[in-house]
Write a protein that holds these residues in place. Sequence first.
Motif, short mmCIF file in Angstrom:
data_model
loop_
_atom_site.label_atom_id
_atom_site.label_comp_id
_atom_site.label_asym_id
_atom_site.label_seq_id
_atom_site.Cartn_x
_atom_site.Cartn_y
_atom_site.Cartn_z
N MET A 1 0.81 -1.21 0.00
CA MET A 1 0.00 0.00 0.00
C MET A 1 0.85 1.27 0.00
SD MET A 1 -2.80 -1.28 2.83
CE MET A 1 -1.54 -1.46 4.08
N ILE A 2 0.30 2.30 -0.63
CA ILE A 2 0.81 3.66 -0.57
C ILE A 2 -0.24 4.49 0.15
CG2 ILE A 2 1.60 5.67 -1.86
CD1 ILE A 2 2.23 3.75 -4.18
N ASP B 1 -6.98 2.23 -6.20
CA ASP B 1 -7.65 3.06 -5.20
C ASP B 1 -6.83 4.29 -4.85
OD1 ASP B 1 -9.46 1.02 -5.27
OD2 ASP B 1 -9.12 0.33 -3.21
N ASP B 2 -5.49 4.16 -4.90
CA ASP B 2 -4.65 5.29 -4.50
C ASP B 2 -4.73 6.45 -5.47
OD1 ASP B 2 -3.27 4.12 -6.60
OD2 ASP B 2 -1.37 3.92 -5.53
N MET B 3 -5.37 6.24 -6.64
CA MET B 3 -5.49 7.32 -7.61
C MET B 3 -6.80 8.08 -7.48
SD MET B 3 -3.68 5.49 -10.90
CE MET B 3 -3.74 6.98 -11.88
N GLY C 1 -2.45 8.76 -3.41
CA GLY C 1 -1.07 8.76 -3.91
C GLY C 1 -1.08 9.01 -5.39
N ASN C 2 -1.40 10.23 -5.80
CA ASN C 2 -1.58 10.51 -7.22
C ASN C 2 -1.02 11.89 -7.54
OD1 ASN C 2 -3.65 9.23 -9.56
ND2 ASN C 2 -3.03 11.34 -9.81
N PRO C 3 0.28 12.00 -7.77
CA PRO C 3 0.90 13.32 -7.92
C PRO C 3 0.68 13.94 -9.30
CG PRO C 3 2.55 11.61 -8.12
CD PRO C 3 1.27 10.92 -7.75
N HIS C 4 0.60 15.25 -9.33
CA HIS C 4 0.51 16.06 -10.55
C HIS C 4 1.63 17.09 -10.54
CE1 HIS C 4 -3.70 15.61 -12.40
NE2 HIS C 4 -3.66 14.71 -11.44
N MET C 5 1.96 17.56 -11.72
CA MET C 5 2.90 18.67 -11.80
C MET C 5 2.82 19.30 -13.18
SD MET C 5 6.59 16.73 -12.37
CE MET C 5 7.47 18.29 -12.49
N MET D 1 1.39 3.85 -9.03
CA MET D 1 0.62 5.06 -9.28
C MET D 1 1.20 5.74 -10.51
SD MET D 1 1.98 7.39 -6.12
CE MET D 1 3.71 7.48 -5.68
N MET D 2 0.64 6.87 -10.88
CA MET D 2 1.12 7.64 -12.02
C MET D 2 1.50 9.05 -11.59
SD MET D 2 0.87 5.69 -14.73
CE MET D 2 0.12 4.10 -15.07
N MET D 3 2.63 9.52 -12.07
CA MET D 3 2.95 10.95 -12.00
C MET D 3 2.42 11.57 -13.28
SD MET D 3 4.06 13.95 -11.36
CE MET D 3 5.09 14.06 -9.88
#
Length: 534
Positions: free
Chosen positions: A279-280, A287-289, A304-308, A519-521
């Motif tokens: 798990m994150i 689910d983490d997204m 746990g779903n980073p954006h930039m 997850m995805m950046m």
Amino acid sequence: MSAMTMKKATSMNQLLSIAGTAAAMLLFGSAQAAAPGVTGTSFGLTASPAYISQPDGQSVYSWGYACSSGGTAAPSTIAPPTAGACSGVMQIPGPTLIVTENTAFSVTLTNNLPTAAGNTSILFPGLTVTGTSSGTRGLLTQEAAPGTSVTYNLIASSAGTRAYYSGTQGDLQVEMGLYGAIIVLPATAQTGTGCHSGTVAHYVAPGNTAEADFRLAASAYDNPRTCYDREYMFQFSEMDPNIHETALAQVTAKTGCVAGAAGCSLEVPTEPYHPAYFMINGRSMPDDMDSNYAAQYPHQPYNGNPHMHPGELVLLRIIGQGRWQHPFHEHGNHVRILGRDGNLILASATAGEQNLAGPLLFTTTTTPGLAMDGIFQWTGKGLNWDAYGHNPASADVLAKLACTPDANGYNSVTTALNYYEWCQDHNKPMQALPFGDIAAGGPMTLPDPNIFANGPWYGGSPYLGPNATTRSTGPTGTTPPSGTIANSPTGEAGFAFMWHSHNEREITTNNIFPGGMLMMMLVDSREFQIDESN
């Protein structure tokens, strides 16, 4: 370092293709992430049981901490549930406690675990415990007996990210979910180069307002070289459902027993250890997204779903919880480590400033109990094509933007759509386009999208932004070169990089791929407004 190092392990190639994680993919939809928590100087945490969900449909009996008093939701731009971030709801990981460097604070722990679970406590590695009140003496710290409380008085002498977790029968209680994070903000706001105030002028697409500032502070430490634009917390842990099932069976069998009486204690074997869930922030992929505080995960509020946006400095707050090391791999670039366990890593002073001396990590290996802070950046440098789809022959004004390099070669116009573009690649086509030739970097042909990637992850275009394909090919070319498009023309249309454990088993959920620590950046064009509020 090369900001376009596409780091892969050979053994992962087939899985990455299946997951649609090629160098440039288009993801549709919106997601939110940040480092939400509770801020204050007097926190009340309650250890209690509940069930957490997994993507395979299982509901796993667990123990966790609830914020029961004293905290205010932070950052203020992210809204917790109506009941508030301190509503007394047990969660895994526990509430992220946000405090300020050199400021005294207290944590009162109340033990509402089943009586047979016995005493519980909290350890705060890297923080100074100046005193405790109430509680009973334990092996490592003062403990709270069933139905009682203990208060820890603390102070953090340095900024940074740290873990907290149970100090009583840790092989069982940490496994059951009694762990969390503490973020210590620097006492002095930094205003050096790269430190944005949240009001810096950036490109704002028509119809959008300026993006809100979701940071907790302008810098990670009391050093201007640790400034950042966005931040995310990632706590890595694993779970063996057999242990949880055994704990539940024994708790049920001992319901109503008297604390301290013969037979009123758990005897749960924690070896052999066979985790099935990885798990994150208490969730497994996918689910983490989902968003922070999503209603479907009442006991797992953090995602746990980073954006930039290209060029931004993204602060990663990383903690290894649980019992295993997890070699987490951030595709797209290495991570520059700033410090570990609140200790900023510096070299000798130069011109009045300290040089950062932390390593560049290919994987941020999360040793249990170790916390680290690092900076991730993606700029597009080295792609050898114009990721923004510029075309001097296009009728679209955004296709004819200039690229004015700064001293490092990046576009210096902060209010432009292509701010921080690597100017050496400006106007270079990805493939044979009306304005392209071999000398300019083309032509080339993309693979069949059915081979390149599958499903909605890949939209078929190598360009950044919802209208970049149209810009690159001119007013008559509206279809991506591959002939397919999964994204709405006005959708997100960002690049995606798969971030995942490099232990292949850990990107499964109960041995089913994809799942687990994955997850995805999402790298979004400045046309897309990143809204990290709930």
